[in-house]
Design a protein around this motif. Structure first.
Motif, PDB file in Angstrom:
ATOM      1  N   THR A   1      33.639  82.174   5.392  1.00 20.00           N
ATOM      2  CA  THR A   1      32.722  82.366   6.512  1.00 20.00           C
ATOM      3  C   THR A   1      32.379  81.013   7.149  1.00 20.00           C
ATOM      4  O   THR A   1      32.277  80.902   8.376  1.00 20.00           O
ATOM      5  CB  THR A   1      31.427  83.076   6.053  1.00 20.00           C
ATOM      6  N   TYR A   2      32.248  80.005   6.314  1.00 18.84           N
ATOM      7  CA  TYR A   2      31.981  78.666   6.851  1.00 18.84           C
ATOM      8  C   TYR A   2      33.129  78.203   7.754  1.00 18.84           C
ATOM      9  O   TYR A   2      32.895  77.709   8.861  1.00 18.84           O
ATOM     10  CB  TYR A   2      31.758  77.684   5.697  1.00 18.84           C
TER      11      TYR A   2
ATOM     12  N   VAL B   1      18.600  77.924   2.351  1.00 18.88           N
ATOM     13  CA  VAL B   1      18.887  76.497   2.472  1.00 18.88           C
ATOM     14  C   VAL B   1      20.390  76.237   2.482  1.00 18.88           C
ATOM     15  O   VAL B   1      20.905  75.455   3.281  1.00 18.88           O
ATOM     16  CB  VAL B   1      18.250  75.698   1.299  1.00 18.88           C
ATOM     17  N   LEU B   2      21.111  76.937   1.610  1.00 18.43           N
ATOM     18  CA  LEU B   2      22.546  76.678   1.438  1.00 18.43           C
ATOM     19  C   LEU B   2      23.313  76.793   2.755  1.00 18.43           C
ATOM     20  O   LEU B   2      24.088  75.920   3.115  1.00 18.43           O
ATOM     21  CB  LEU B   2      23.109  77.658   0.389  1.00 18.43           C
ATOM     22  N   TRP B   3      23.084  77.894   3.485  1.00 16.27           N
ATOM     23  CA  TRP B   3      23.841  78.120   4.714  1.00 16.27           C
ATOM     24  C   TRP B   3      23.491  77.086   5.787  1.00 16.27           C
ATOM     25  O   TRP B   3      24.393  76.476   6.379  1.00 16.27           O
ATOM     26  CB  TRP B   3      23.659  79.563   5.180  1.00 16.27           C
ATOM     27  N   PRO B   4      22.189  76.834   6.055  1.00 20.92           N
ATOM     28  CA  PRO B   4      21.873  75.796   7.041  1.00 20.92           C
ATOM     29  C   PRO B   4      22.464  74.417   6.699  1.00 20.92           C
ATOM     30  O   PRO B   4      22.969  73.747   7.603  1.00 20.92           O
ATOM     31  CB  PRO B   4      20.343  75.745   7.029  1.00 20.92           C
ATOM     32  N   ILE B   5      22.442  74.005   5.431  1.00 25.90           N
ATOM     33  CA  ILE B   5      22.954  72.647   5.180  1.00 25.90           C
ATOM     34  C   ILE B   5      24.469  72.585   5.366  1.00 25.90           C
ATOM     35  O   ILE B   5      25.022  71.508   5.548  1.00 25.90           O
ATOM     36  CB  ILE B   5      22.559  72.048   3.800  1.00 25.90           C
ATOM     37  N   MET B   6      25.147  73.733   5.364  1.00 26.66           N
ATOM     38  CA  MET B   6      26.578  73.708   5.642  1.00 26.66           C
ATOM     39  C   MET B   6      26.844  73.707   7.146  1.00 26.66           C
ATOM     40  O   MET B   6      27.739  73.030   7.624  1.00 26.66           O
ATOM     41  CB  MET B   6      27.265  74.920   4.984  1.00 26.66           C
ATOM     42  N   VAL B   7      26.043  74.470   7.885  1.00 28.85           N
ATOM     43  CA  VAL B   7      26.365  74.712   9.298  1.00 28.85           C
ATOM     44  C   VAL B   7      25.732  73.680  10.246  1.00 28.85           C
ATOM     45  O   VAL B   7      26.301  73.332  11.276  1.00 28.85           O
ATOM     46  CB  VAL B   7      25.943  76.153   9.696  1.00 28.85           C
TER      47      VAL B   7
ATOM     48  N   LEU C   1      34.904  78.945  15.272  1.00 29.75           N
ATOM     49  CA  LEU C   1      34.232  79.498  16.445  1.00 29.75           C
ATOM     50  C   LEU C   1      33.438  78.431  17.194  1.00 29.75           C
ATOM     51  O   LEU C   1      32.818  78.710  18.218  1.00 29.75           O
ATOM     52  CB  LEU C   1      33.295  80.647  16.037  1.00 29.75           C
ATOM     53  N   GLY C   2      33.429  77.218  16.646  1.00 27.69           N
ATOM     54  CA  GLY C   2      32.687  76.138  17.290  1.00 27.69           C
ATOM     55  C   GLY C   2      31.181  76.322  17.214  1.00 27.69           C
ATOM     56  O   GLY C   2      30.449  75.875  18.083  1.00 27.69           O
ATOM     57  N   LEU C   3      30.726  76.989  16.161  1.00 27.01           N
ATOM     58  CA  LEU C   3      29.291  77.296  16.071  1.00 27.01           C
ATOM     59  C   LEU C   3      28.548  76.403  15.064  1.00 27.01           C
ATOM     60  O   LEU C   3      27.405  76.686  14.727  1.00 27.01           O
ATOM     61  CB  LEU C   3      29.086  78.764  15.707  1.00 27.01           C
ATOM     62  N   THR C   4      29.209  75.343  14.582  1.00 25.76           N
ATOM     63  CA  THR C   4      28.430  74.405  13.772  1.00 25.76           C
ATOM     64  C   THR C   4      27.509  73.665  14.727  1.00 25.76           C
ATOM     65  O   THR C   4      27.800  73.514  15.918  1.00 25.76           O
ATOM     66  CB  THR C   4      29.328  73.386  13.044  1.00 25.76           C
ATOM     67  N   ASP C   5      26.383  73.190  14.197  1.00 28.41           N
ATOM     68  CA  ASP C   5      25.361  72.559  15.023  1.00 28.41           C
ATOM     69  C   ASP C   5      24.951  73.447  16.179  1.00 28.41           C
ATOM     70  O   ASP C   5      24.826  73.011  17.329  1.00 28.41           O
ATOM     71  CB  ASP C   5      25.837  71.191  15.535  1.00 28.41           C
ATOM     72  N   ASN C   6      24.779  74.724  15.853  1.00 31.39           N
ATOM     73  CA  ASN C   6      24.353  75.711  16.840  1.00 31.39           C
ATOM     74  C   ASN C   6      23.555  76.765  16.066  1.00 31.39           C
ATOM     75  O   ASN C   6      24.017  77.245  15.029  1.00 31.39           O
ATOM     76  CB  ASN C   6      25.594  76.328  17.470  1.00 31.39           C
ATOM     77  N   LEU C   7      22.378  77.104  16.575  1.00 35.65           N
ATOM     78  CA  LEU C   7      21.561  78.076  15.847  1.00 35.65           C
ATOM     79  C   LEU C   7      22.268  79.423  15.727  1.00 35.65           C
ATOM     80  O   LEU C   7      22.018  80.184  14.800  1.00 35.65           O
ATOM     81  CB  LEU C   7      20.195  78.254  16.523  1.00 35.65           C
TER      82      LEU C   7
END
Lengths: 284, 273
Positions: B122-123, B205-211, B129-135
């Motif tokens: 999923t990461y 926490v886990l998902w936000p620190i990855m994305v 999808l270019g959605l890192t650093d995007n809410l």
């Protein structure tokens, strides 16, 4: 009942779209990644069983599994014993019950980050609150999270403090389903409180017990924030949980294929453990 | 006599652990208001209370921004899970169609899958999808959960068909039926799903620190984590505890208002899930 095929599909479409993108695709992609080496940039390289062969020989993978199991073995019994004690005590009172329950439950809703930062100070070797109490009592200091042997048990203790409120309220619901007449009848027959607890309460709580064990096992296998914030997996990898290791491999080192392989095998282990638990608890 | 003794014992036991659960939080708040040198003390009082630790946190970390990010993400996820979860749950409980059996089986199957299985895939999907650093990278993968759909399905099954038939005769469309008639009847299920979804999302926490890597887009738990681990707090104990207190306060305030529903939601969620 409405008979309309199109309505069924239409109303389910949000889930169908969601599941296609965020369930089915990642599942299929995970199978693909297991057999490939990939850093996320260059084209993935097919390595066959390479990732799995590496995993079988990876001492850190075994270490992380053992660490996670150590956490579970300490955390679950501790949690069940205290949750049961709290639930029985709460069930025996009426005045202030809601108040106590609310306070016991508070760590459940507060972020694991808060709890870990707080306990890091409580566990501090030189001037933490716990060691201060111990030295006041004339006892020695305990290297709570600085000793490889104690670090994981200390994290398991902290996690119990954080989660026990959740399992307490679950047991409380289970206890309230037990008819008071059963205890009354047993008491008239001369059964002691301990005997009534062991012969009536515990057997009738079996469904709740199964639920609590399975839920806390699944939660325990997700262990991440506590070691990530408290120890970073140390000292000497003694608190490296499997999720933390997957995070390190897949995300931190960029070994996406290997990280996916770790996740895949770990998921199988979780499924097997949970299935065995269910079977054992339901037939016991 | 024995009964009274056991009641006294229960209160003594519960009071002891009442202190064990409450005191650490009080100590954290008190210590966050003390100069570093005084934090070694176990007591709560100080003659030198200061807001210095908080000023340090606010000057080095975009706390307000992170709070708003968390609020946006958790609210969007909650609204989505409740609305879409109810729609799908309705289709499975109250619409007779062939697919419902298969879809229900599929949902129950996905509930068994540990998230560790799909974490890395999923990461990578979010990266592609270019959605890192995007809410949106935090919101989209959590817009529905199988547990929510199944909980709604179970609750809706207890609603009598006659109510729905009456509305249908009056010409009410199916979608309108879900939002205007079924959901108001299913308030307990809506509250339970909303509370659990919101708190789970807020505390992740886990998902936000990855994305998310950009500080202005971090969620509050993530910001506090990086503040404490990333060296900005240096060795200032007080600042660490102040950031932890700032992270705890919104949830504790929320909890103090809705304590009863929150506890009940969690107590029942396991049974139904």
């Amino acid at each position: 009942m409405l008979r309309a095929r199109s309505h069924g599909w239409l109303l389910s479409s949000p889930y169908l779209v969601y599941a296609a993108v965020f369930v089915v695709f990642p599942l299929a992609f995970s199978l693909y990644l297991v057999f490939h080496r990939w850093d996320g940039m260059a084209a993935p390289v097919f390595v066959g069983l390479g990732n799995l062969a590496r995993l079988v020989q990876d001492p850190l993978f075994y270490r992380s599994i053992l660490n996670t199991l150590e956490f579970l073995v300490i955390h679950i019994p501790l949690q069940i014993v205290f949750a049961l004690l709290f639930a029985v005590a709460l069930n025996s009172i009426t005045w202030l019950r809601g108040f106590f329950r609310a306070v016991y439950f508070m760590p459940v809703v507060v972020s694991g980050v808060v709890v870990t930062i707080l306990w890091q100070q409580l566990y501090s070797y030189d001037n933490g609150v716990l060691n201060t109490i111990l030295t006041h009592l004339g006892l020695g200091r305990v290297p709570w999270v600085t000793s490889p042997a104690l670090a994981m048990p200390s994290i398991a203790l902290m996690a119990t403090w954080k989660n026990v409120g959740l399992y307490t309220v679950m047991f409380l619901v289970g206890l309230q389903d037990i008819p008071a007449e059963m205890h009354e009848a047993a008491r008239i027959d001369g059964a002691t409180a301990v005997k009534r607890f062991l012969r009536i309460t515990v057997p009738l709580l079996r469904p709740t017990m199964t639920l609590v064990v399975v839920l806390s096992t699944i939660n325990g296998f997700s262990l991440f924030v506590e070691p990530y914030v408290m120890t970073g997996g140390g000292p000497l990898n003694s608190t490296l949980s499997t999720v933390l290791y997957i995070y390190n491999q897949g995300f931190y080192f960029g070994h996406l294929g290997y990280g996916a392989a770790l996740g895949f095998v770990f998921a199988l282990i979780i499924l097997v453990v949970v299935l065995i638990q269910r079977k054992a608890l339901e037939s016991a | 006599m024995r009964n009274r003794a056991s009641t006294v014992a229960a209160y003594a036991f519960l009071s002891l652990f009442f202190v064990a659960f409450l005191y650490p939080f009080l100590w954290m708040i008190a210590s966050s208001l003390k100069p570093d040198l005084e934090i070694v003390s176990m007591g709560l009082t100080s003659s030198n209370y200061t807001l210095g630790n908080y000023l340090l946190v606010f000057s080095r970390a975009p706390v307000v921004r992170a709070f708003l990010n968390s609020l946006i993400v958790a609210s969007a996820v909650t609204v989505s899970v409740v609305l879409f979860g109810a729609m799908v749950g309705y289709a499975l409980a109250k619409v007779k169609w062939k697919g419902s059996v298969y879809l229900t089986a599929f949902l129950l199957f996905t509930m068994m899958l540990p998230f560790q299985l799909t974490l890395i895939p999923t990461y990578t999907l979010i990266v592609k999808l270019g959605l890192t650093d995007n809410l949106l990278g935090l919101i989209l993968p959590n817009m529905l959960t199988a547990v929510a759909v199944i909980m709604f399905r179970q609750f809706f099954q207890s609603i009598p068909d006659t109510i729905l038939e009456a509305a249908r005769v009056d010409g009410c469309s199916e979608v309108k039926l879900v939002f205007k008639i079924v959901m108001p009847l299913a308030k307990p299920a809506v509250v339970t799903v909303a509370i659990i979804t919101f708190l789970t999302s807020w505390n992740d926490v886990l998902w936000p620190i990855m994305v998310i890597r950009e500080r202005d887009l971090m969620t509050l738990p993530q910001l506090v984590t990086t503040f404490v681990l990333g060296g900005e707090a240096e060795s200032h104990l007080g600042a660490k505890l102040a950031s932890a207190t700032l992270l705890a306060v919104p949830i504790v305030v929320f909890y103090s208002f809705f304590q009863r529903s929150i506890v009940q939601s969690f107590a029942s969620s396991g049974v139904k899930g």
